[in-house]
Design a protein around this motif. Sequence first.
Motif, mmCIF file in Angstrom:
data_model
loop_
_atom_site.group_PDB
_atom_site.id
_atom_site.type_symbol
_atom_site.label_atom_id
_atom_site.label_comp_id
_atom_site.label_asym_id
_atom_site.label_seq_id
_atom_site.Cartn_x
_atom_site.Cartn_y
_atom_site.Cartn_z
ATOM 1 N N ASN A 1 -2.554 13.857 -6.796
ATOM 2 C CA ASN A 1 -2.956 13.392 -8.126
ATOM 3 C C ASN A 1 -3.351 11.920 -8.165
ATOM 4 N N TYR A 2 -3.495 11.286 -6.977
ATOM 5 C CA TYR A 2 -3.941 9.885 -6.969
ATOM 6 C C TYR A 2 -5.358 9.782 -6.429
ATOM 7 N N THR A 3 -6.188 9.028 -7.141
ATOM 8 C CA THR A 3 -7.573 8.798 -6.708
ATOM 9 C C THR A 3 -7.784 7.313 -6.447
ATOM 10 N N PHE A 4 -8.165 6.976 -5.245
ATOM 11 C CA PHE A 4 -8.452 5.588 -4.890
ATOM 12 C C PHE A 4 -9.731 5.121 -5.586
ATOM 13 N N LYS A 5 -9.712 3.872 -6.040
ATOM 14 C CA LYS A 5 -10.957 3.270 -6.521
ATOM 15 C C LYS A 5 -11.918 3.095 -5.353
ATOM 16 N N LEU A 6 -11.358 2.719 -4.215
ATOM 17 C CA LEU A 6 -12.143 2.617 -2.979
ATOM 18 C C LEU A 6 -11.587 3.649 -2.002
ATOM 19 N N GLU A 7 -12.341 4.694 -1.765
ATOM 20 C CA GLU A 7 -11.911 5.754 -0.846
ATOM 21 C C GLU A 7 -11.646 5.172 0.539
ATOM 22 N N PRO A 8 -10.460 5.418 1.108
ATOM 23 C CA PRO A 8 -10.103 4.825 2.405
ATOM 24 C C PRO A 8 -10.761 5.537 3.578
ATOM 25 N N ILE B 1 2.007 -1.707 3.416
ATOM 26 C CA ILE B 1 0.693 -1.411 2.816
ATOM 27 C C ILE B 1 0.140 -0.120 3.408
ATOM 28 N N LEU B 2 0.192 -0.020 4.730
ATOM 29 C CA LEU B 2 -0.373 1.150 5.401
ATOM 30 C C LEU B 2 0.426 2.411 5.073
ATOM 31 N N HIS B 3 1.748 2.281 5.008
ATOM 32 C CA HIS B 3 2.577 3.424 4.622
ATOM 33 C C HIS B 3 2.250 3.872 3.193
ATOM 34 N N ARG B 4 2.083 2.888 2.288
ATOM 35 C CA ARG B 4 1.810 3.225 0.894
ATOM 36 C C ARG B 4 0.443 3.890 0.745
ATOM 37 N N ALA B 5 -0.558 3.341 1.420
ATOM 38 C CA ALA B 5 -1.900 3.932 1.343
ATOM 39 C C ALA B 5 -1.889 5.362 1.875
ATOM 40 N N LYS B 6 -1.158 5.578 2.970
ATOM 41 C CA LYS B 6 -1.046 6.941 3.535
ATOM 42 C C LYS B 6 -0.357 7.875 2.541
ATOM 43 N N HIS B 7 0.712 7.388 1.924
ATOM 44 C CA HIS B 7 1.438 8.195 0.938
ATOM 45 C C HIS B 7 0.535 8.568 -0.237
ATOM 46 N N LEU B 8 -0.230 7.601 -0.731
ATOM 47 C CA LEU B 8 -1.119 7.870 -1.869
ATOM 48 C C LEU B 8 -2.219 8.853 -1.492
ATOM 49 N N TYR B 9 -2.722 8.734 -0.252
ATOM 50 C CA TYR B 9 -3.770 9.666 0.196
ATOM 51 C C TYR B 9 -3.228 11.094 0.226
ATOM 52 N N GLU B 10 -1.959 11.225 0.586
ATOM 53 C CA GLU B 10 -1.340 12.548 0.674
ATOM 54 C C GLU B 10 -0.892 13.076 -0.695
ATOM 55 N N GLU C 1 -6.318 -1.856 -7.021
ATOM 56 C CA GLU C 1 -5.976 -0.453 -7.190
ATOM 57 C C GLU C 1 -5.021 -0.258 -8.378
ATOM 58 N N ASP C 2 -5.025 0.936 -8.949
ATOM 59 C CA ASP C 2 -4.144 1.242 -10.076
ATOM 60 C C ASP C 2 -2.682 1.352 -9.655
ATOM 61 N N ASP C 3 -2.437 1.731 -8.421
ATOM 62 C CA ASP C 3 -1.059 1.826 -7.947
ATOM 63 C C ASP C 3 -0.476 0.424 -7.796
ATOM 64 N N PHE C 4 0.595 0.148 -8.553
ATOM 65 C CA PHE C 4 1.155 -1.203 -8.570
ATOM 66 C C PHE C 4 1.637 -1.641 -7.187
ATOM 67 N N ILE C 5 2.344 -0.750 -6.467
ATOM 68 C CA ILE C 5 2.921 -1.134 -5.182
ATOM 69 C C ILE C 5 1.833 -1.503 -4.182
ATOM 70 N N LEU C 6 0.800 -0.660 -4.051
ATOM 71 C CA LEU C 6 -0.289 -0.970 -3.127
ATOM 72 C C LEU C 6 -0.988 -2.260 -3.520
ATOM 73 N N SER C 7 -1.265 -2.412 -4.806
ATOM 74 C CA SER C 7 -1.941 -3.608 -5.298
ATOM 75 C C SER C 7 -1.110 -4.867 -5.024
ATOM 76 N N ASP C 8 0.181 -4.797 -5.334
ATOM 77 C CA ASP C 8 1.059 -5.953 -5.161
ATOM 78 C C ASP C 8 1.206 -6.335 -3.692
ATOM 79 N N LEU C 9 1.426 -5.353 -2.834
ATOM 80 C CA LEU C 9 1.595 -5.643 -1.412
ATOM 81 C C LEU C 9 0.331 -6.245 -0.816
ATOM 82 N N CYS C 10 -0.835 -5.728 -1.206
ATOM 83 C CA CYS C 10 -2.102 -6.282 -0.703
ATOM 84 C C CYS C 10 -2.300 -7.711 -1.187
#
Length: 439
Positions: free
Chosen positions: A259-266, A247-256, A300-309
Amino acid sequence: MAYKDKQLQEEKVFKDPVHRYVHVRDQVIWDLIATPEFQRLRRIKQLGTTNLTFHGAEHSRFNHSLGVYEIVRRIINNFQDRPNWDNEERLLCLCAALLHDLGHGPFSHSFEKVFKLDHEYFTQQIILGDTKINEVLERVQPGFAQNVADVIDKTYQNKLVVSLISSQIDADRMDYLLRDAYFTGVSYGHFDMERILRVMRPIEDQVVIKSTGMHAVEDYIMSRYQMYWQVYFHPVTRSAEVILTKILHRAKHLYETSNYTFKLEPTHFISFFTGDVQLEHYLKLDESIVQYYFQLWQDEDDFILSDLCERFMNRRLFKYVEFNPSHMMKELMELYRLFQKIGIDPEYYLVDDSSSDLPYDFYRPGEEEERLPIHLLMPNGELKELSRHSDIVEAISGKKRTDHKLYFPKDVLDINEDKQTVEQIKAILYGQGDEGNVN
């Protein structure tokens, strides 16, 4: 009266399920407990994700820190008037015992690995930085905070003091074995601490054990061995840790990813993602905050982050099989290819994990993580290293045991429409060993 000598008008006690009571009489200790930095430890679990395996394991670093303090307090009481013990070190020992885990972050070691952090470094930063903890310690005397940090860092000149907090038979280990056994409900971690405390003796640079207490120490060593393999390295707990780290790796990857915008800014994670972690950021992040993000990231819109959470929050964990990295690397590469073929990202859904432990070791000078052995004090005054006198300890001394598992989402494989490829995957996975149950 000097602040360092100031006592409370009446003794304060914390009711404790392991030690019955934790006794506080020193004003300094009472003031340290009241600081925001120490109270934060209430919001850091002692055993990370272990509560997903042993549901009673909800105890905190706060509980454990008080327990270590109490054990050291009792050891010091037993040392009064013994040769080699300087009672001027008493308050230093108590403060170091209380504060030794101050720098742990949320989910402790899993969190550290992802962001390449060191809780011991942050413990020293809290003690020496612009904090309430530092303010209390410096009131004792200028430089006292540095002394406390040095004890925890194992660089303090009096090695006897260091050994009470950090050695192969120290207050830290004794408390976490008994406490973790109590809260997980297992019988493995129990040993006769009362006996060990009675036979501890201070010598010039370490604590030693009277030879008559050898069997109590054997019991302690074996309890530690069993706790590591039955509780700390439990494969279900490791499954939860695998998902947490992904989860933490994926969130870091998305932040970097621009073109990805978090619904909830981390917000609370940004400094960790960028590698610019300041002490104020570190102290604001605890497990309640992390779980808040995980709860909301399920949408979140990202399937991997959403699924892992969703998996982590609802304990929908990965299954596992035994894995031998020295014989299975070719098969692992093939599994990576097959996972990609059926649309499952192996970076997040196929994870090899290993755990290893060295239950006891004799002195190996110059080696990395050099360990001071446990010494027995013989009737003639001679010191004898424990494994040279105990057949039980000799049998496990210096023997590092490692366990490897391969984690994957069996539920996703079961519903995948490419049945032929899935059968190939399962043939490789289950050809290596029995499927691991995650109940």
